[in-house]
Design a protein around this motif. Structure first.
Motif, PDB file in Angstrom:
ATOM      1  N   TRP A 151      11.742   3.616  -0.892  1.00  0.00           N
ATOM      2  CA  TRP A 151      10.639   3.997  -0.319  1.00  0.00           C
ATOM      3  C   TRP A 151      10.085   5.330  -0.721  1.00  0.00           C
ATOM      4  O   TRP A 151       8.853   5.814  -0.358  1.00  0.00           O
ATOM      5  N   THR A 152      10.804   6.199  -1.244  1.00  0.00           N
ATOM      6  CA  THR A 152      10.355   7.684  -1.898  1.00  0.00           C
ATOM      7  C   THR A 152       9.332   7.299  -3.044  1.00  0.00           C
ATOM      8  O   THR A 152       8.225   8.036  -2.830  1.00  0.00           O
ATOM      9  N   ILE A 153       9.716   6.085  -3.629  1.00  0.00           N
ATOM     10  CA  ILE A 153       8.825   5.900  -4.816  1.00  0.00           C
ATOM     11  C   ILE A 153       7.359   5.382  -4.167  1.00  0.00           C
ATOM     12  O   ILE A 153       6.399   5.553  -4.836  1.00  0.00           O
ATOM     13  N   PHE A 154       7.281   4.943  -3.050  1.00  0.00           N
ATOM     14  CA  PHE A 154       6.139   4.294  -2.408  1.00  0.00           C
ATOM     15  C   PHE A 154       5.768   5.535  -1.787  1.00  0.00           C
ATOM     16  O   PHE A 154       4.405   5.541  -1.675  1.00  0.00           O
ATOM     17  N   CYS A 155       6.045   6.174  -1.093  1.00  0.00           N
ATOM     18  CA  CYS A 155       5.853   7.591  -0.233  1.00  0.00           C
ATOM     19  C   CYS A 155       5.057   8.509  -0.887  1.00  0.00           C
ATOM     20  O   CYS A 155       3.905   8.999  -0.238  1.00  0.00           O
ATOM     21  N   LEU A 156       5.449   8.936  -1.840  1.00  0.00           N
ATOM     22  CA  LEU A 156       5.086  10.000  -2.701  1.00  0.00           C
ATOM     23  C   LEU A 156       3.408   9.687  -2.978  1.00  0.00           C
ATOM     24  O   LEU A 156       2.575  10.518  -2.823  1.00  0.00           O
ATOM     25  N   ALA A 158       1.471   7.325  -2.122  1.00  0.00           N
ATOM     26  CA  ALA A 158       1.056   7.086  -0.658  1.00  0.00           C
ATOM     27  C   ALA A 158       0.268   8.406  -0.051  1.00  0.00           C
ATOM     28  O   ALA A 158      -0.679   8.541   0.342  1.00  0.00           O
ATOM     29  N   LEU A 159       1.373   9.437   0.138  1.00  0.00           N
ATOM     30  CA  LEU A 159       0.956  10.541   0.714  1.00  0.00           C
ATOM     31  C   LEU A 159      -0.325  11.451  -0.062  1.00  0.00           C
ATOM     32  O   LEU A 159      -1.083  11.740   0.563  1.00  0.00           O
ATOM     33  N   CYS A 160      -0.134  11.330  -1.264  1.00  0.00           N
ATOM     34  CA  CYS A 160      -1.167  11.827  -2.049  1.00  0.00           C
ATOM     35  C   CYS A 160      -2.393  11.340  -1.968  1.00  0.00           C
ATOM     36  O   CYS A 160      -3.388  12.070  -1.720  1.00  0.00           O
ATOM     37  N   PHE A 161      -2.314  10.025  -1.976  1.00  0.00           N
ATOM     38  CA  PHE A 161      -3.821   9.247  -1.690  1.00  0.00           C
ATOM     39  C   PHE A 161      -4.333   9.591  -0.394  1.00  0.00           C
ATOM     40  O   PHE A 161      -5.456   9.869  -0.340  1.00  0.00           O
ATOM     41  N   ALA A 162      -3.450   9.531   0.575  1.00  0.00           N
ATOM     42  CA  ALA A 162      -4.046   9.765   1.922  1.00  0.00           C
ATOM     43  C   ALA A 162      -4.456  11.222   2.089  1.00  0.00           C
ATOM     44  O   ALA A 162      -5.388  11.488   2.677  1.00  0.00           O
ATOM     45  N   LEU A 172     -10.831   6.663  -3.439  1.00  0.00           N
ATOM     46  CA  LEU A 172      -9.299   6.120  -3.215  1.00  0.00           C
ATOM     47  C   LEU A 172      -8.878   5.482  -4.576  1.00  0.00           C
ATOM     48  O   LEU A 172      -8.958   4.254  -4.885  1.00  0.00           O
ATOM     49  N   ARG A 173      -8.629   6.477  -5.424  1.00  0.00           N
ATOM     50  CA  ARG A 173      -8.085   6.211  -6.797  1.00  0.00           C
ATOM     51  C   ARG A 173      -7.006   6.905  -7.111  1.00  0.00           C
ATOM     52  O   ARG A 173      -6.766   8.219  -6.705  1.00  0.00           O
ATOM     53  N   VAL A 174      -6.184   6.277  -8.289  1.00  0.00           N
ATOM     54  CA  VAL A 174      -4.929   7.241  -8.666  1.00  0.00           C
ATOM     55  C   VAL A 174      -5.397   8.409  -9.225  1.00  0.00           C
ATOM     56  O   VAL A 174      -4.746   9.481  -9.244  1.00  0.00           O
ATOM     57  N   SER A 175      -6.664   8.604 -10.011  1.00  0.00           N
ATOM     58  CA  SER A 175      -7.142   9.520 -10.842  1.00  0.00           C
ATOM     59  C   SER A 175      -7.333  10.873  -9.827  1.00  0.00           C
ATOM     60  O   SER A 175      -7.368  12.048 -10.239  1.00  0.00           O
ATOM     61  N   THR A 328       6.070   0.827 -10.760  1.00  0.00           N
ATOM     62  CA  THR A 328       4.774   0.098 -11.160  1.00  0.00           C
ATOM     63  C   THR A 328       3.962  -0.585 -10.022  1.00  0.00           C
ATOM     64  O   THR A 328       2.873  -0.690 -10.031  1.00  0.00           O
ATOM     65  N   TRP A 329       4.846  -0.920  -8.896  1.00  0.00           N
ATOM     66  CA  TRP A 329       4.229  -1.037  -7.707  1.00  0.00           C
ATOM     67  C   TRP A 329       3.577   0.114  -6.972  1.00  0.00           C
ATOM     68  O   TRP A 329       3.011  -0.329  -6.074  1.00  0.00           O
ATOM     69  N   SER A 330       4.095   1.243  -7.168  1.00  0.00           N
ATOM     70  CA  SER A 330       3.809   2.564  -6.262  1.00  0.00           C
ATOM     71  C   SER A 330       2.164   2.722  -6.106  1.00  0.00           C
ATOM     72  O   SER A 330       1.546   3.135  -5.085  1.00  0.00           O
ATOM     73  N   PRO A 331       1.338   2.391  -7.292  1.00  0.00           N
ATOM     74  CA  PRO A 331      -0.153   2.766  -7.076  1.00  0.00           C
ATOM     75  C   PRO A 331      -0.509   1.739  -6.148  1.00  0.00           C
ATOM     76  O   PRO A 331      -1.163   2.110  -5.065  1.00  0.00           O
ATOM     77  N   PHE A 332      -0.102   0.672  -6.144  1.00  0.00           N
ATOM     78  CA  PHE A 332      -0.882  -0.481  -4.909  1.00  0.00           C
ATOM     79  C   PHE A 332      -0.214  -0.326  -3.834  1.00  0.00           C
ATOM     80  O   PHE A 332      -0.898  -0.412  -2.639  1.00  0.00           O
ATOM     81  N   VAL A 333       0.906  -0.230  -3.793  1.00  0.00           N
ATOM     82  CA  VAL A 333       1.642  -0.023  -2.293  1.00  0.00           C
ATOM     83  C   VAL A 333       1.267   1.317  -1.753  1.00  0.00           C
ATOM     84  O   VAL A 333       0.949   1.591  -0.589  1.00  0.00           O
ATOM     85  N   GLY A 334       1.025   2.369  -2.355  1.00  0.00           N
ATOM     86  CA  GLY A 334       0.726   3.621  -2.116  1.00  0.00           C
ATOM     87  C   GLY A 334      -0.752   3.738  -1.300  1.00  0.00           C
ATOM     88  O   GLY A 334      -0.909   4.281  -0.501  1.00  0.00           O
ATOM     89  N   ILE A 335      -1.543   3.080  -2.325  1.00  0.00           N
ATOM     90  CA  ILE A 335      -2.955   2.972  -1.839  1.00  0.00           C
ATOM     91  C   ILE A 335      -3.193   2.242  -0.417  1.00  0.00           C
ATOM     92  O   ILE A 335      -3.830   2.549   0.308  1.00  0.00           O
ATOM     93  N   PHE A 336      -2.209   0.985  -0.299  1.00  0.00           N
ATOM     94  CA  PHE A 336      -2.296   0.397   0.814  1.00  0.00           C
ATOM     95  C   PHE A 336      -1.956   1.022   1.976  1.00  0.00           C
ATOM     96  O   PHE A 336      -2.447   0.819   3.080  1.00  0.00           O
ATOM     97  N   ILE A 337      -0.490   1.792   1.781  1.00  0.00           N
ATOM     98  CA  ILE A 337      -0.147   2.386   2.980  1.00  0.00           C
ATOM     99  C   ILE A 337      -1.107   3.425   3.367  1.00  0.00           C
ATOM    100  O   ILE A 337      -1.455   3.848   4.536  1.00  0.00           O
ATOM    101  N   ALA A 338      -1.845   4.181   2.190  1.00  0.00           N
ATOM    102  CA  ALA A 338      -2.893   5.402   2.650  1.00  0.00           C
ATOM    103  C   ALA A 338      -3.982   4.525   3.386  1.00  0.00           C
ATOM    104  O   ALA A 338      -4.287   5.442   4.442  1.00  0.00           O
ATOM    105  N   ARG A 339      -4.245   3.439   3.038  1.00  0.00           N
ATOM    106  CA  ARG A 339      -5.403   2.805   3.673  1.00  0.00           C
ATOM    107  C   ARG A 339      -5.245   2.670   5.162  1.00  0.00           C
ATOM    108  O   ARG A 339      -6.021   2.565   5.902  1.00  0.00           O
ATOM    109  N   ILE A 340      -3.977   2.339   5.632  1.00  0.00           N
ATOM    110  CA  ILE A 340      -3.699   1.807   6.872  1.00  0.00           C
ATOM    111  C   ILE A 340      -3.117   3.197   7.684  1.00  0.00           C
ATOM    112  O   ILE A 340      -2.574   2.903   8.825  1.00  0.00           O
ATOM    113  N   SER A 341      -3.002   4.230   7.050  1.00  0.00           N
ATOM    114  CA  SER A 341      -2.459   5.653   7.613  1.00  0.00           C
ATOM    115  C   SER A 341      -3.318   6.656   8.126  1.00  0.00           C
ATOM    116  O   SER A 341      -2.853   7.717   8.537  1.00  0.00           O
TER     117      SER A 341
END
Length: 551
Positions: A151-156, A158-162, A172-175, A328-341
């Motif tokens: 969950w650290t791999i997802f959280c980092l 996601a926090l940056c996106f949010a 809402l992009r990785v760049s 490799t999932w982290s961009p999509f899970v991160g953006i999704f978590i940011a979107r709902i947070s």
């Protein structure tokens, strides 16, 4: 670009076209040149695992330490949004959505298979297989793989996106995360390359998961109805999942993904409680409490363990692959978590994303893993034979459920849960890939665009299964390991960018020697002030600047 316009798609032509072209190229090469592609990516993957496995281990542990420090520091009070913003979803719904889009699929697949695998073949050679010490080691390693580190791999990200989206007004992009370093160049070739890599990584990560989920569903249906375990059946199953995911993603976040997530977490909890209360309940309650201590006792040693003395290669095939696949999932899970947070504080966000799923993971593996080990130690056994000897990892859950009442009903329920978990992962990924490949000024994309990505995910997974079977999935897994490397490098840059921005936000009002991060929105030109105002300040337009009496 003209063709995209005629098709009614509102995409960034560079990101969209390059991502589609690379995907088609990889799938075509996998079909036409299976052996050379397998050799190429297998060689590179083996080199990374052998020479850079330590970097993956150190990287995830560093990310975890950084997040815990940020959460309990003064930055933890910062709200992800305006000060008046509050969360759109309750904590329970929020947890269900982030869990369903995260590793719910993996828990269903590995809940029985991994503890039994490590129980039969302990990672460290100084432990006797299928013994009580082997059981403790198996649970310690399993919880390490699916607890805080995953969950650290997802959280980092996601926090940056949010933070950069809701606090700094960036798209809402990785760049966007790299704006402190690149400035407006995030909209140039470098930024588009970063976003394209995120799209490709998400597609391949989801394809691997769809392949694994299809194998598990096919195994469950074979156990229930005698359905043939074959490529045509697996392609059909992927088609069904893709159709359901397409409908869900077309309905949108609230009507589609949210409802499926709420339903599925309820079904998963129901299956968990069934195993708990129809099995050895007292044994599992005691064991669940004990597993908290087992996890904590193994957490620090495994966080830095690199198999230096044993050098068995075990870590490369398990831990390093998990981390590379997960990232490799982290961009999509991160953006999704940011979107709902939006609206949560940094501290609440970190504690929620790290703590809640990890607590559920400990309970899940304690119930399923300890039950499976108990069947081997004190019961009729058979799981080691099926999972390890016969290598039937997809069927491990269904062999396990045969030891409980209502095996047919619970196996059918398990198939349904796996199918919905993979559907929510697919439609969440489609939604995020659509955001990554759309122009940043576009607020709402056409439904057909999200449908396109949902279908593309299914086509990639189905093509690999139909053309190359299991070897195609193995090849894709090796590609994921290779793609994961640049994402780990990006993780360290994410930490630096976030920390720099948080420090700037906490500084007093900017002076001439305290520059602030200034975000320039697309097509927005900064007004040019009169020369006197630029030189002497905003008040100088009304009256001349006073002459200083000091030398």
């Amino acid at each position: 670009m003209y063709l995209l316009h005629k098709l009614g798609l509102r995409t960034d032509p560079v990101i969209f076209s390059v991502s589609v072209a690379l995907t088609v190229l990889f799938v075509g090469a996998s079909i036409l040149f299976t052996a050379p592609v397998d050799v190429l990516f297998g060689t590179v993957s083996a080199w990374i695992i052998t020479n850079l496995g330590w970097f993956y281990i150190l990287g995830v542990t560093t990310f975890l330490i950084f997040l815990v420090w940020i959460g309990f520091s003064r930055y933890g009070r910062i709200r992800l949004g305006g000060e008046e913003d509050r969360p759109d979803y309750s904590r329970l719904t929020w947890f269900a959505m982030l869990f369903a889009a995260g590793i719910g699929t993996i828990l269903m697949f590995w809940g029985v298979a991994e503890p039994i695998s490590h129980f039969a073949n302990p990672p460290q050679n100084n432990v006797e297989p299928q013994s009580v010490p082997a059981a403790n080691q198996a649970m310690g390693y399993t919880l390490y793989h699916f607890g805080l580190h995953t969950w650290t791999i997802f959280c980092l990200p996601a926090l940056c996106f949010a933070y950069f989206v809701y606090r700094r007004g960036l798209p809402l992009r990785v760049s966007s995360i790299f704006y402190p370093f690149l400035g407006d160049r995030v909209r140039g070739p470098i930024g588009k390359a970063i976003d394209t890599l995120a799209v490709i990584g998400t597609l391949f990560g989801v394809a691997v998961s769809l392949g694994l989920g299809t194998l598990q569903i096919n195994s469950g249906l074979a156990a229930l109805f005698g359905l043939e375990f074959s490529k045509p059946v697996q392609v059909l199953l992927i088609s069904v999942i893709t159709v359901v995911a397409t409908i869900s993603v077309a309905l949108g976040l609230d009507r589609g993904i949210k409802r499926l997530s709420d339903i599925n977490i309820s079904l998963a909890v129901g299956l968990l409680l069934f195993v708990l209360f129809t099995g050895s309940t007292l044994y599992l309650i005691r064991g669940s409490i004990e597993m908290v201590g087992v996890y904590l006792s193994w957490l620090v040693p495994l966080s830095f363990w690199n198999d230096t003395f044993g050098n068995t290669g075990w870590q490369g095939t398990w831990t390093v692959f998990y981390w590379a696949w997960t990232i490799t999932w982290s961009p999509f899970v991160g953006i999704f978590i940011a979107r709902i947070s939006k609206g949560r504080t940094v501290r609440e966000f970190i504690l929620g994303v790290l703590g809640l799923p990890t607590a559920f993971t400990i309970v899940w593996f304690s119930v399923f893993g300890l039950s499976a080990i108990g069947i081997e130690l004190d019961g009729p056994g058979g799981l080691v034979q099926a999972v390890v000897v016969q290598d039937d990892i997809p069927g491990a859950l269904f062999v396990f459920l045969d030891n409980f009442p209502l095996a047919t009903v619970t196996s059918a329920l398990a198939v349904l849960i796996v199918a919905i978990f993979f559907t929510t992962s697919s439609d969440s990924a489609s939604l995020v890939i659509d955001l990554l490949s759309a122009p940043e000024q576009v607020k709402q994309t056409p439904v057909r665009q999200r449908v396109f990505w949902a279908v593309t995910e299914g086509v990639v997974a189905a093509t690999l299964i139909a053309a190359t079977g299991q070897s195609g999935l193995d090849a894709l897994s090796e590609v994921v390991t290779v793609i994961g490397l640049p994402f780990f490098v990006m993780g360290f840059l994410m930490m630096a960018a976030l920390l720099r921005s948080l420090r700037e936000e906490s500084l007093p009002p900017a002076t001439h020697h305290q520059p602030t991060l200034r975000v320039r929105l697309p097509h927005q030109r900064m007004p040019r002030l009169p020369r006197r105002v630029r030189r002497f300040g905003p008040d100088s337009a009304a009256q001349p600047a006073p002459r200083s009496e000091e030398p």
